[in-house]
Design a protein around this motif. Structure first.
Motif, PDB file in Angstrom:
ATOM      1  N   ASP A  58     -83.511 -53.876-106.938  1.00 27.66           N
ATOM      2  CA  ASP A  58     -82.749 -55.127-106.886  1.00 27.66           C
ATOM      3  C   ASP A  58     -83.194 -56.031-105.751  1.00 27.66           C
ATOM      4  O   ASP A  58     -83.078 -57.254-105.848  1.00 27.66           O
ATOM      5  N   ASP A  59     -83.701 -55.440-104.665  1.00 24.80           N
ATOM      6  CA  ASP A  59     -84.132 -56.232-103.520  1.00 24.80           C
ATOM      7  C   ASP A  59     -85.572 -56.696-103.641  1.00 24.80           C
ATOM      8  O   ASP A  59     -86.047 -57.464-102.801  1.00 24.80           O
ATOM      9  N   ALA A  60     -86.312 -56.222-104.653  1.00 31.05           N
ATOM     10  CA  ALA A  60     -87.758 -56.434-104.705  1.00 31.05           C
ATOM     11  C   ALA A  60     -88.157 -57.717-105.426  1.00 31.05           C
ATOM     12  O   ALA A  60     -89.292 -58.148-105.303  1.00 31.05           O
ATOM     13  N   TRP A  61     -87.246 -58.345-106.167  1.00 29.91           N
ATOM     14  CA  TRP A  61     -87.646 -59.496-106.964  1.00 29.91           C
ATOM     15  C   TRP A  61     -86.467 -60.428-107.190  1.00 29.91           C
ATOM     16  O   TRP A  61     -85.308 -60.065-106.978  1.00 29.91           O
ATOM     17  N   SER A  62     -86.789 -61.634-107.629  1.00 33.34           N
ATOM     18  CA  SER A  62     -85.761 -62.613-107.974  1.00 33.34           C
ATOM     19  C   SER A  62     -86.312 -63.536-109.056  1.00 33.34           C
ATOM     20  O   SER A  62     -87.527 -63.681-109.213  1.00 33.34           O
ATOM     21  N   PHE A  63     -85.424 -64.156-109.802  1.00 30.72           N
ATOM     22  CA  PHE A  63     -85.830 -65.134-110.799  1.00 30.72           C
ATOM     23  C   PHE A  63     -86.217 -66.442-110.108  1.00 30.72           C
ATOM     24  O   PHE A  63     -85.585 -66.850-109.136  1.00 30.72           O
ATOM     25  N   MET A  64     -87.250 -67.094-110.637  1.00 34.24           N
ATOM     26  CA  MET A  64     -87.683 -68.367-110.082  1.00 34.24           C
ATOM     27  C   MET A  64     -86.788 -69.486-110.618  1.00 34.24           C
ATOM     28  O   MET A  64     -86.686 -69.667-111.837  1.00 34.24           O
ATOM     29  N   PRO A  65     -86.129 -70.228-109.750  1.00 37.45           N
ATOM     30  CA  PRO A  65     -85.150 -71.224-110.226  1.00 37.45           C
ATOM     31  C   PRO A  65     -85.755 -72.346-111.062  1.00 37.45           C
ATOM     32  O   PRO A  65     -85.063 -72.939-111.889  1.00 37.45           O
ATOM     33  N   ARG A 144     -79.932 -63.691-119.200  1.00 34.76           N
ATOM     34  CA  ARG A 144     -78.690 -63.721-118.433  1.00 34.76           C
ATOM     35  C   ARG A 144     -77.786 -64.767-119.061  1.00 34.76           C
ATOM     36  O   ARG A 144     -78.135 -65.943-119.119  1.00 34.76           O
ATOM     37  N   ASP A 145     -76.633 -64.328-119.546  1.00 32.87           N
ATOM     38  CA  ASP A 145     -75.679 -65.236-120.189  1.00 32.87           C
ATOM     39  C   ASP A 145     -76.336 -66.048-121.306  1.00 32.87           C
ATOM     40  O   ASP A 145     -76.061 -67.244-121.481  1.00 32.87           O
ATOM     41  N   GLY A 146     -77.236 -65.395-122.043  1.00 34.78           N
ATOM     42  CA  GLY A 146     -77.872 -66.032-123.184  1.00 34.78           C
ATOM     43  C   GLY A 146     -79.067 -66.900-122.840  1.00 34.78           C
ATOM     44  O   GLY A 146     -79.717 -67.431-123.744  1.00 34.78           O
ATOM     45  N   SER A 147     -79.375 -67.062-121.548  1.00 29.81           N
ATOM     46  CA  SER A 147     -80.501 -67.890-121.133  1.00 29.81           C
ATOM     47  C   SER A 147     -81.695 -67.027-120.739  1.00 29.81           C
ATOM     48  O   SER A 147     -81.527 -65.953-120.146  1.00 29.81           O
ATOM     49  N   VAL A 148     -82.900 -67.498-121.055  1.00 33.89           N
ATOM     50  CA  VAL A 148     -84.120 -66.784-120.686  1.00 33.89           C
ATOM     51  C   VAL A 148     -84.442 -67.106-119.230  1.00 33.89           C
ATOM     52  O   VAL A 148     -84.767 -68.242-118.889  1.00 33.89           O
ATOM     53  N   LYS A 149     -84.360 -66.095-118.372  1.00 34.49           N
ATOM     54  CA  LYS A 149     -84.665 -66.280-116.961  1.00 34.49           C
ATOM     55  C   LYS A 149     -86.120 -65.941-116.640  1.00 34.49           C
ATOM     56  O   LYS A 149     -86.674 -66.432-115.652  1.00 34.49           O
ATOM     57  N   ALA A 150     -86.726 -65.082-117.443  1.00 37.72           N
ATOM     58  CA  ALA A 150     -88.123 -64.689-117.243  1.00 37.72           C
ATOM     59  C   ALA A 150     -88.590 -63.997-118.514  1.00 37.72           C
ATOM     60  O   ALA A 150     -87.781 -63.642-119.389  1.00 37.72           O
ATOM     61  N   ALA A 151     -89.903 -63.796-118.612  1.00 37.41           N
ATOM     62  CA  ALA A 151     -90.477 -63.170-119.806  1.00 37.41           C
ATOM     63  C   ALA A 151     -91.808 -62.540-119.428  1.00 37.41           C
ATOM     64  O   ALA A 151     -92.383 -62.837-118.382  1.00 37.41           O
ATOM     65  N   TYR A 152     -92.283 -61.653-120.296  1.00 42.80           N
ATOM     66  CA  TYR A 152     -93.627 -61.123-120.079  1.00 42.80           C
ATOM     67  C   TYR A 152     -94.327 -60.888-121.406  1.00 42.80           C
ATOM     68  O   TYR A 152     -93.707 -60.840-122.470  1.00 42.80           O
TER      69      TYR A 152
END
Length: 215
Positions: A58-65, A144-152
């Motif tokens: 959980d501390d290693a990454w974050s979504f890009m706003p 998250r809540d139906g929105s795409v925050k990231a993909a691969y």
């Protein structure tokens, strides 16, 4: 060298675990086993976290706003990333969910890329039935809540039984392609990075050689 590759951290480990068909190892100076490369869009990983470390996921990454999958240019840029791969990358097959998303839309008489206001509805309908490779297309997305925050996307690469030096050279080709993409695209689709179990195995060979170096 693409600095984001060095930031792969726990995201890279998660992707390696998720790529269940990939088992890469070192035999002498050759990489053996199937090799896949994962390219991540929309995630920023901590540079301080080691690929082999035990840092908290959980501390290693974050979504890009600024990553925005609803933007038509993001959809177009990511689709072209998958569909216009240079020959030097030696990709034998790919699992890119936007391939199937585009086919779904065209089959239903809809546009690709999807206008922002229609994206959520189109994605919901697609994810209810979409399959990419042998997996649900939904498994290639962070939602998250139906929105795409990231993909691969995942790419099988024809490098089996190649020497470590060739694998390292090939990693450099991926560095170049991803760097070129990040420089060319809109901010809403920027900051892709690539990771592969093969890169880690090749890097570990250096440590083995150092360990056996004569005193």
């Amino acid at each position: 060298v693409n600095h984001l590759v060095k930031q792969s951290s726990s995201v890279a480990r998660w992707l390696a675990d998720d790529a269940s068909s990939t088992t890469t190892s070192l035999s002498g100076n050759d990489i053996v086993g199937s090799i896949s490369v994962q390219v991540v869009f929309g995630i920023e990983a901590e540079a301080r976290t080691s690929f082999f470390g035990s840092a908290s996921f959980d501390d290693a990454w974050s979504f890009m706003p600024k990553f925005d999958m609803t933007a038509p240019w993001t959809q177009r840029n990511m689709y072209f990333f998958c569909s216009k791969l240079p020959d030097r990358l030696l990709v034998s097959s790919r699992a890119c969910w936007l391939d199937q998303f585009r086919e779904f839309l065209i089959a239903n008489g809809e546009r690709f890329p999807v206008p922002r206001e229609y994206f959520a509805d189109a994605l919901d309908r697609f994810l209810a039935i979409g399959v990419t490779g042998s997996s649900s297309s939904k498994s290639f997305l962070w939602l998250r809540d139906g929105s795409v925050k990231a993909a691969y996307a995942s790419f099988e690469v024809d490098l089996e039984n190649k020497g470590v030096d060739m694998v390292k050279l090939h990693q450099g080709y991926w560095d170049e392609y991803v760097d070129e993409y990040n420089l060319a695209v809109e901010k809403s689709a920027r900051a892709a990075f690539h990771t592969s179990e093969a890169w880690a195995v090749a890097a570990s060979s250096d440590k083995l050689l150092i360990g056996f170096a004569p005193a």
